[in-house]
Design a protein around this motif. Sequence first.
Motif, mmCIF file in Angstrom:
data_model
loop_
_atom_site.group_PDB
_atom_site.id
_atom_site.type_symbol
_atom_site.label_atom_id
_atom_site.label_comp_id
_atom_site.label_asym_id
_atom_site.label_seq_id
_atom_site.Cartn_x
_atom_site.Cartn_y
_atom_site.Cartn_z
ATOM 1 N N MET A 1 89.506 10.564 -21.663
ATOM 2 C CA MET A 1 88.098 10.240 -21.933
ATOM 3 C C MET A 1 87.486 11.270 -22.878
ATOM 4 O O MET A 1 86.906 10.945 -23.901
ATOM 5 C CB MET A 1 87.317 10.191 -20.619
ATOM 6 N N LEU A 2 87.615 12.545 -22.510
ATOM 7 C CA LEU A 2 87.041 13.624 -23.327
ATOM 8 C C LEU A 2 88.074 14.721 -23.503
ATOM 9 O O LEU A 2 88.737 15.116 -22.540
ATOM 10 C CB LEU A 2 85.790 14.196 -22.651
ATOM 11 N N GLN A 3 88.209 15.176 -24.742
ATOM 12 C CA GLN A 3 89.175 16.240 -25.030
ATOM 13 C C GLN A 3 88.510 17.333 -25.852
ATOM 14 O O GLN A 3 87.874 17.050 -26.870
ATOM 15 C CB GLN A 3 90.385 15.677 -25.784
ATOM 16 N N VAL A 4 88.636 18.549 -25.389
ATOM 17 C CA VAL A 4 88.112 19.718 -26.082
ATOM 18 C C VAL A 4 89.295 20.491 -26.626
ATOM 19 O O VAL A 4 90.222 20.820 -25.883
ATOM 20 C CB VAL A 4 87.291 20.600 -25.105
ATOM 21 N N THR A 5 89.296 20.768 -27.924
ATOM 22 C CA THR A 5 90.451 21.414 -28.541
ATOM 23 C C THR A 5 90.053 22.712 -29.243
ATOM 24 O O THR A 5 89.220 22.716 -30.144
ATOM 25 C CB THR A 5 91.127 20.473 -29.573
ATOM 26 N N ASN A 6 90.627 23.794 -28.764
ATOM 27 C CA ASN A 6 90.483 25.121 -29.385
ATOM 28 C C ASN A 6 89.023 25.464 -29.697
ATOM 29 O O ASN A 6 88.676 25.885 -30.800
ATOM 30 C CB ASN A 6 91.323 25.210 -30.663
ATOM 31 N N ILE A 7 88.161 25.297 -28.689
ATOM 32 C CA ILE A 7 86.733 25.561 -28.866
ATOM 33 C C ILE A 7 86.459 27.066 -28.829
ATOM 34 O O ILE A 7 86.842 27.754 -27.888
ATOM 35 C CB ILE A 7 85.912 24.848 -27.771
ATOM 36 N N ASN A 8 85.783 27.526 -29.867
ATOM 37 C CA ASN A 8 85.288 28.903 -29.926
ATOM 38 C C ASN A 8 83.793 28.858 -30.212
ATOM 39 O O ASN A 8 83.309 27.979 -30.922
ATOM 40 C CB ASN A 8 85.978 29.699 -31.035
ATOM 41 N N LYS A 9 83.052 29.802 -29.651
ATOM 42 C CA LYS A 9 81.630 29.884 -29.919
ATOM 43 C C LYS A 9 81.195 31.340 -29.946
ATOM 44 O O LYS A 9 81.486 32.110 -29.027
ATOM 45 C CB LYS A 9 80.835 29.135 -28.836
ATOM 46 N N SER A 10 80.488 31.700 -31.022
ATOM 47 C CA SER A 10 79.961 33.055 -31.164
ATOM 48 C C SER A 10 78.454 33.005 -31.364
ATOM 49 O O SER A 10 77.931 32.099 -32.017
ATOM 50 C CB SER A 10 80.611 33.760 -32.356
ATOM 51 N N PHE A 11 77.761 33.965 -30.772
ATOM 52 C CA PHE A 11 76.329 34.160 -30.993
ATOM 53 C C PHE A 11 76.128 35.557 -31.559
ATOM 54 O O PHE A 11 76.495 36.547 -30.918
ATOM 55 C CB PHE A 11 75.541 34.023 -29.685
ATOM 56 N N HIS A 12 75.579 35.615 -32.783
ATOM 57 C CA HIS A 12 75.295 36.906 -33.422
ATOM 58 C C HIS A 12 76.538 37.808 -33.435
ATOM 59 O O HIS A 12 76.455 39.006 -33.145
ATOM 60 C CB HIS A 12 74.143 37.610 -32.716
ATOM 61 N N GLY A 13 77.681 37.202 -33.734
ATOM 62 C CA GLY A 13 78.911 37.960 -33.849
ATOM 63 C C GLY A 13 79.627 38.214 -32.542
ATOM 64 O O GLY A 13 80.749 38.740 -32.537
#
Length: 255
Positions: A1-13
Amino acid sequence: MLQVTNINKSFHGKEVIKGIDLSIQKGEVVVIIGPSGSGKSTFLRMMNALEFPTEGDVLLEGESILYRTVGNKKVPRKEKELSKFRAEVGMVFQGFHLFAHKTVLENIIEGPMRVRKVNKETAILEAERLLQKVGLADKRDQYPHALSGGQQQRIAIARALAMKPKILLFDEPTSALDPELVGEVLLVMKELANEGMTMAVVTHEMGFAREVGDRIIFIDQGVIVQDESAHHFFHINNNNDRIKRFLNTISRNVV
């Protein structure tokens, strides 16, 4: 149904999500737990593009929510396209987010009429059915300020269901409630799970996670530390010291 692949998240570095992969199957209830500040809510919000990842992608039934392909390039979707996908990936927030100037009924029919282009009569019939489902049929003409927190959250769930989403995301749906109101919201969520609704739930309610969750995802410092069946996570000896400390802390905080 839902697939998340290699998720990265940065805030202000500062990197808050670090290369997470996750698949959610149709009809599955995935419960996401972990300490405060571990990135759980940010991760959940990226599942329906309320937050855009620094890197990675989110697929709904194999189609990217975040990007469309133009030639050989991936181009971020425009807001109108994102809105179409958000209608398929419903969200229930910690703080209800009801329209204060609209009645309960008006809150529920707004999305289907505006986004799904459902006619008003049909939208009202569906809203009345959902109000029955969450036990609040007698509140249809009241305004949010006249309702308890638990009632407002049940209305928020009805509003999300009115869009007929393929998957429903819950971001700590009981954390803003007085303890005696938590049970009425969890009961509605349990009924949805029993009916086969695909759900991803960020919560600190370990009883709900143990009873309703198919899988438990433990996130700490932006990474998935453990991804196990609920039975294995809670009932088979868990040798991860970090998880043991977390569960012990949660147990001590339960009144």
